[in-house]
Design a protein around this motif. Structure first.
Motif, PDB file in Angstrom:
ATOM      1  N   VAL A 136      -6.592  -5.189   8.756  1.00 49.21           N
ATOM      2  CA  VAL A 136      -5.882  -5.555   7.533  1.00 49.21           C
ATOM      3  C   VAL A 136      -4.522  -4.870   7.557  1.00 49.21           C
ATOM      4  O   VAL A 136      -4.397  -3.751   8.026  1.00 49.21           O
ATOM      5  CB  VAL A 136      -6.678  -5.099   6.284  1.00 49.21           C
ATOM      6  CG1 VAL A 136      -5.956  -5.478   5.015  1.00 49.21           C
ATOM      7  CG2 VAL A 136      -8.065  -5.701   6.303  1.00 49.21           C
ATOM      8  N   GLY A 137      -3.525  -5.529   7.036  1.00 50.51           N
ATOM      9  CA  GLY A 137      -2.193  -4.945   7.012  1.00 50.51           C
ATOM     10  C   GLY A 137      -2.076  -3.797   6.023  1.00 50.51           C
ATOM     11  O   GLY A 137      -2.977  -3.542   5.229  1.00 50.51           O
ATOM     12  N   VAL A 138      -0.963  -3.117   6.086  1.00 60.15           N
ATOM     13  CA  VAL A 138      -0.699  -2.008   5.182  1.00 60.15           C
ATOM     14  C   VAL A 138       0.465  -2.378   4.277  1.00 60.15           C
ATOM     15  O   VAL A 138       1.235  -3.280   4.572  1.00 60.15           O
ATOM     16  CB  VAL A 138      -0.380  -0.709   5.949  1.00 60.15           C
ATOM     17  CG1 VAL A 138      -1.558  -0.284   6.793  1.00 60.15           C
ATOM     18  CG2 VAL A 138       0.848  -0.877   6.817  1.00 60.15           C
ATOM     19  N   LEU A 139       0.569  -1.646   3.168  1.00 55.51           N
ATOM     20  CA  LEU A 139       1.638  -1.912   2.212  1.00 55.51           C
ATOM     21  C   LEU A 139       2.280  -0.594   1.817  1.00 55.51           C
ATOM     22  O   LEU A 139       1.584   0.337   1.391  1.00 55.51           O
ATOM     23  CB  LEU A 139       1.074  -2.599   0.962  1.00 55.51           C
ATOM     24  CG  LEU A 139       2.031  -2.735  -0.224  1.00 55.51           C
ATOM     25  CD1 LEU A 139       3.125  -3.735   0.100  1.00 55.51           C
ATOM     26  CD2 LEU A 139       1.285  -3.122  -1.461  1.00 55.51           C
ATOM     27  N   THR A 140       3.595  -0.513   1.975  1.00 56.58           N
ATOM     28  CA  THR A 140       4.344   0.647   1.497  1.00 56.58           C
ATOM     29  C   THR A 140       5.025   0.229   0.208  1.00 56.58           C
ATOM     30  O   THR A 140       5.987  -0.539   0.222  1.00 56.58           O
ATOM     31  CB  THR A 140       5.393   1.112   2.532  1.00 56.58           C
ATOM     32  OG1 THR A 140       4.730   1.433   3.745  1.00 56.58           O
ATOM     33  CG2 THR A 140       6.158   2.308   2.031  1.00 56.58           C
ATOM     34  N   ALA A 141       4.502   0.719  -0.929  1.00 53.48           N
ATOM     35  CA  ALA A 141       5.073   0.366  -2.227  1.00 53.48           C
ATOM     36  C   ALA A 141       6.338   1.178  -2.507  1.00 53.48           C
ATOM     37  O   ALA A 141       7.302   0.674  -3.061  1.00 53.48           O
ATOM     38  CB  ALA A 141       4.054   0.591  -3.334  1.00 53.48           C
ATOM     39  N   LEU A 142       6.324   2.459  -2.139  1.00 49.22           N
ATOM     40  CA  LEU A 142       7.480   3.329  -2.311  1.00 49.22           C
ATOM     41  C   LEU A 142       7.642   4.175  -1.052  1.00 49.22           C
ATOM     42  O   LEU A 142       6.798   5.022  -0.766  1.00 49.22           O
ATOM     43  CB  LEU A 142       7.301   4.256  -3.523  1.00 49.22           C
ATOM     44  CG  LEU A 142       8.399   5.305  -3.728  1.00 49.22           C
ATOM     45  CD1 LEU A 142       9.707   4.632  -4.120  1.00 49.22           C
ATOM     46  CD2 LEU A 142       7.984   6.311  -4.773  1.00 49.22           C
ATOM     47  N   PRO A 143       8.693   3.931  -0.279  1.00 46.84           N
ATOM     48  CA  PRO A 143       8.906   4.767   0.897  1.00 46.84           C
ATOM     49  C   PRO A 143       9.267   6.189   0.474  1.00 46.84           C
ATOM     50  O   PRO A 143      10.040   6.386  -0.457  1.00 46.84           O
ATOM     51  CB  PRO A 143      10.084   4.116   1.621  1.00 46.84           C
ATOM     52  CG  PRO A 143      10.324   2.816   0.947  1.00 46.84           C
ATOM     53  CD  PRO A 143       9.682   2.875  -0.395  1.00 46.84           C
TER      54      PRO A 143
END
Length: 144
Positions: free
Chosen positions: A129-136
């Motif tokens: 499953v992919g990953v998500l960066t909401a706030l770097p």
């Protein structure tokens, strides 16, 4: 007679002053050499997002990274904490750049001396499953 007494008092005072100065020099001569301690810097902007576990389940990520620099080891940065992230860094002084994933196996990183800036992104632990960066995450530190 008073004159003679005042000379004796002046001689005693000067003798005491000489002894005190000698003791001060003796203690300063054996004093240990001062060295600067390593400096820990917490990067102020945390990385926030979602990552996947090796099982495929999703997990939230909220993490700040601490970097450690030591004047005894110029040009070296150590990442003091584990993070499920990738630290993309650039040395503004030398132009060097790189990326590292802080873990307990991450050793010292040769960033070079100068001002280093970094951006943090979430790192995935599996390919399911992919990953998500909401706030770097982001931060800067100085390397001696």
């Amino acid at each position: 007679m008073q004159r003679r007494t005042s000379n004796v008092i002046l001689r005693r005072r000067s003798s005491i002053a000489v002894v005190l100065v000698g003791l001060g020099v003796l203690f300063l001569g054996v004093a240990p050499v001062a060295t600067a301690a390593p400096t820990d810097t917490v990067l102020p902007v945390p990385v926030i997002g979602i990552t996947n576990l090796p099982t495929g389940f999703l997990s939230p990520v909220y993490s700040q990274v601490t970097v450690r620099t030591d004047p005894e080891a110029p040009g070296i940065t150590e990442f003091a904490e584990y993070c499920v992230c990738i630290v993309h860094w650039r040395n503004l002084t030398t132009g060097g750049a790189g990326a590292v994933s802080p873990s307990r196996f991450t050793g010292p990183v040769l960033t070079g001396s100068g001002t280093v800036v970094a951006v943090l992104t979430v790192n995935g632990l599996s390919d399911r499953v992919g990953v998500l960066t909401a706030l770097p995450g982001a931060g800067t530190w100085n390397v001696p």
